[in-house]
Structure formats: structure tokens, C-alpha cells
Design an enzyme around this catalytic site. Structure first.
Site, PDB file in Angstrom:
ATOM      1  N   ARG A 150     -51.287  43.308 -53.893  1.00 24.77           N
ATOM      2  CA  ARG A 150     -52.106  44.332 -53.219  1.00 24.77           C
ATOM      3  C   ARG A 150     -51.676  44.423 -51.763  1.00 24.77           C
ATOM      4  O   ARG A 150     -51.649  43.405 -51.050  1.00 24.77           O
ATOM      5  CB  ARG A 150     -53.585  43.972 -53.318  1.00 24.77           C
ATOM      6  CG  ARG A 150     -54.524  45.017 -52.720  1.00 24.77           C
ATOM      7  CD  ARG A 150     -55.970  44.546 -52.799  1.00 24.77           C
ATOM      8  NE  ARG A 150     -56.915  45.563 -52.359  1.00 24.77           N
ATOM      9  CZ  ARG A 150     -57.265  45.780 -51.090  1.00 24.77           C
ATOM     10  NH1 ARG A 150     -56.730  45.018 -50.133  1.00 24.77           N
ATOM     11  NH2 ARG A 150     -58.136  46.723 -50.788  1.00 24.77           N
ATOM     12  N   LYS A 181     -53.204  39.886 -43.169  1.00 26.19           N
ATOM     13  CA  LYS A 181     -54.345  38.997 -42.953  1.00 26.19           C
ATOM     14  C   LYS A 181     -54.100  37.975 -41.847  1.00 26.19           C
ATOM     15  O   LYS A 181     -52.972  37.736 -41.423  1.00 26.19           O
ATOM     16  CB  LYS A 181     -54.747  38.343 -44.281  1.00 26.19           C
ATOM     17  CG  LYS A 181     -55.341  39.381 -45.233  1.00 26.19           C
ATOM     18  CD  LYS A 181     -55.928  38.793 -46.477  1.00 26.19           C
ATOM     19  CE  LYS A 181     -56.592  39.889 -47.311  1.00 26.19           C
ATOM     20  NZ  LYS A 181     -57.096  39.380 -48.593  1.00 26.19           N
TER      21      LYS A 181
END
Length: 286
Positions: free
Chosen positions: A265, A231
Site C-alpha cells: 500500500r 511513515k
């Protein structure tokens, strides 16, 4: 210590749904492999649209140590540019893939904000719902997961980032609302996993605060999931494209595990699973 936190996460709080209990039975956090069957996901968009490619990737992630395969057919790009699609198109993308992945024998979660799509995936054998709007988007979602008695990942989200807010207060207030919705629908607390939504409706600074102060969310007494994989907050510290953020993702996930995350995740299962196992083994030597 990572291992101590992991073991305590199995005994504290409500009695876990059997699927969650099995997933969280290891001393280190469970690994959720992200499988995006979308053309526009920020990191792997378009790579796994073909059923044979998706199945091969799921098999690869399981060999590498994935405890859950999380399948999404609509990009939720937390950085903007997301193009909403219909439930029909989402199901069309999932239809040729779900049965094959379910047959691999590892629990499958469906990453969708739509109750109709979630119901379709549960009918096809998925065992977990993953709602990026934390039961506060589709008004039918809470009733669906309660009626089906399945675990649900409740993620914090916002329409847009606001650098002026106290992000931890906002996350806590959001989860309080989500848990009230769950209770009203008759969803047992032991079916719920909380996800602070790294990158979603947050500045890079707020995402890092959420990781640093993740342990505050353990006050809810529910398992925590963190997905920091590739991210953009990583690029705010070390300028990089998604393909260059593996090191930053692993660092964030090891810290998340230390701070209480029970599920991680990731797009990079092998590297993440190895990092979590080594971190837990080192912590056990203290």
C-alpha cells in the site's frame, strides 16, 4: 527471492477469494494506491477532498500501475492527533466519490473501521474491506464481511506503543484473536489478508522489526499486506518530513516484498510499482 515468494503465495494456504486470486496473479506484489478523502491525513490530507480531484488521482494511480484503489474518509493517523468522526460524516465524504472510482474498473477497497461505512461502500461497489482494527474494533465488522463474502484486510493495531513488548509476539497474538473472530463469524480464511500495521501502536524500532521479520507471519498461511509509505519510522533513521520520505518508503517496501508481502500500500504508485518490478526482475536472474 521476491518472484519465488510471490508465486508460492498463490498456492500455499487456503483457496483465495476470487478477487484476491485475481489481484495476486502477477509474479510481483500487487500495488494498492492510497486515496485519502480527508482534510487531516498525515501526508496528503486535503488534497483529494473534491470529487474531481479524487477521481483524477484514482485515474492517475491506475495508469501508474495500481492494482487496487484504497479509499479512506477518516484519518487514522498512527502518530497521534487523529480526530474521530461519525459514520455519517465519513459516508458524506465518500458519497460523491465512490461510484466514479468504482467505475474505473480497478478493485476498490474501503479503509474504514466502521461496519456501517464499510457496508455503505460495499453497496456502492467496493470489493474489499480494510479494517485498521483487524475485526476487533467494531463488533459488527466480522459478521458484515462474512455475510457479504468479501475479502478483508486485517491490520494489527494497539491503543499506544509499548517499547517493552515483543512486537512480533504481540502481532501474532492479535492475528490469532482476529482469526478466531473471523472463524466464529463464518468468514473463510481465503478471504483474509494480514497487515502488520507499520506505524500503528508501534515505536519506530518496532515498525522496523516488523518489516525485518515479516516472513515470520507467513506461518499463518495468508497473504500479507504492508503499508510503510511515508511513515515516521523513516525519519527515525534519516530525519525528514513526510514529503521527503519517498526513498525510505521504497526501500521498506522492497524489503517487505522480499520478506513475503503480496500487497504493498503506497501513496507513490509509479515509483513503487517500478521498484517492485525491477527488484523482481533482478532476483529472477539469480
Amino acid at each position: 527471492m521476491i518472484a519465488a515468494m510471490s508465486r508460492s503465495g498463490l498456492t500455499a494456504g487456503p483457496v483465495l477469494h476470487p478477487v484476491l486470486r485475481a489481484i495476486l496473479s502477477k509474479p510481483q506484489p500487487a500495488v494498492m494506491g492510497a486515496l485519502n478523502v480527508t482534510p487531516d491525513s498525515f501526508f496528503d490530507g486535503g488534497q483529494f477532498m473534491a470529487p474531481e480531484s479524487a477521481l483524477a488521482q484514482a485515474q492517475r494511480m491506475i495508469v501508474e500501475g495500481a492494482d487496487i484503489i484504497d479509499i479512506g474518509a477518516e484519518s487514522t493517523r498512527p502518530y497521534g492527533g487523529m480526530q474521530p468522526i461519525s459514520a455519517e460524516l465519513e459516508m458524506e465524504r465518500l458519497r460523491p466519490i465512490l461510484a466514479g472510482v468504482v467505475a474505473l474498473g480497478v478493485p476498490v477497497s474501503i479503509d474504514s473501521m466502521k461496519a456501517d461505512v464499510t457496508s455503505f461502500a460495499l453497496d456502492a461497489g467496493a470489493l474489499i474491506a480494510n479494517d485498521v482494527w483487524g475485526l476487533q474494533g467494531d463488533p459488527a465488522m466480522a459478521a458484515l464481511v462474512a455475510a457479504r463474502n468479501v475479502p478483508v484486510i486485517v491490520m494489527h493495531n494497539r491503543d499506544r506503543a509499548d517499547p517493552a513488548i515483543d512486537i512480533m509476539k504481540d502481532i501474532s497474538a492479535f492475528f490469532t484473536r482476529s482469526l478466531a473472530i473471523a472463524d466464529g463469524a463464518g468468514l473463510p480464511p481465503g478471504n483474509i489478508v494480514l497487515d502488520p500495521g507499520i506505524g500503528f501502536g508501534k515505536t519506530a524500532e518496532q515498525s522496523m522489526i516488523a518489516l525485518a521479520r515479516l516472513d515470520e507471519l507467513r506461518a499463518f498461511g495468508l497473504p500479507l499486506l504492508v503499508g510503510a509509505s511515508r511513515k515516521s519510522f523513516v525519519a527515525s533513521v534519516t530525519p525528514s518530513e513526510p514529503q521527503q520520505r519517498l526513498g525510505g518508503s521504497i526501500a521498506a517496501h522492497v524489503i517487505a516484498a522480499r520478506n513475503g508481502a503480496r500487497i504493498i500500500r503506497t501513496h507513490d504508485v509509479a515509483e513503487t510499482a517500478q521498484a517492485l518490478r525491477i527488484a523482481a526482475a533482478i532476483e529472477d536472474k539469480r
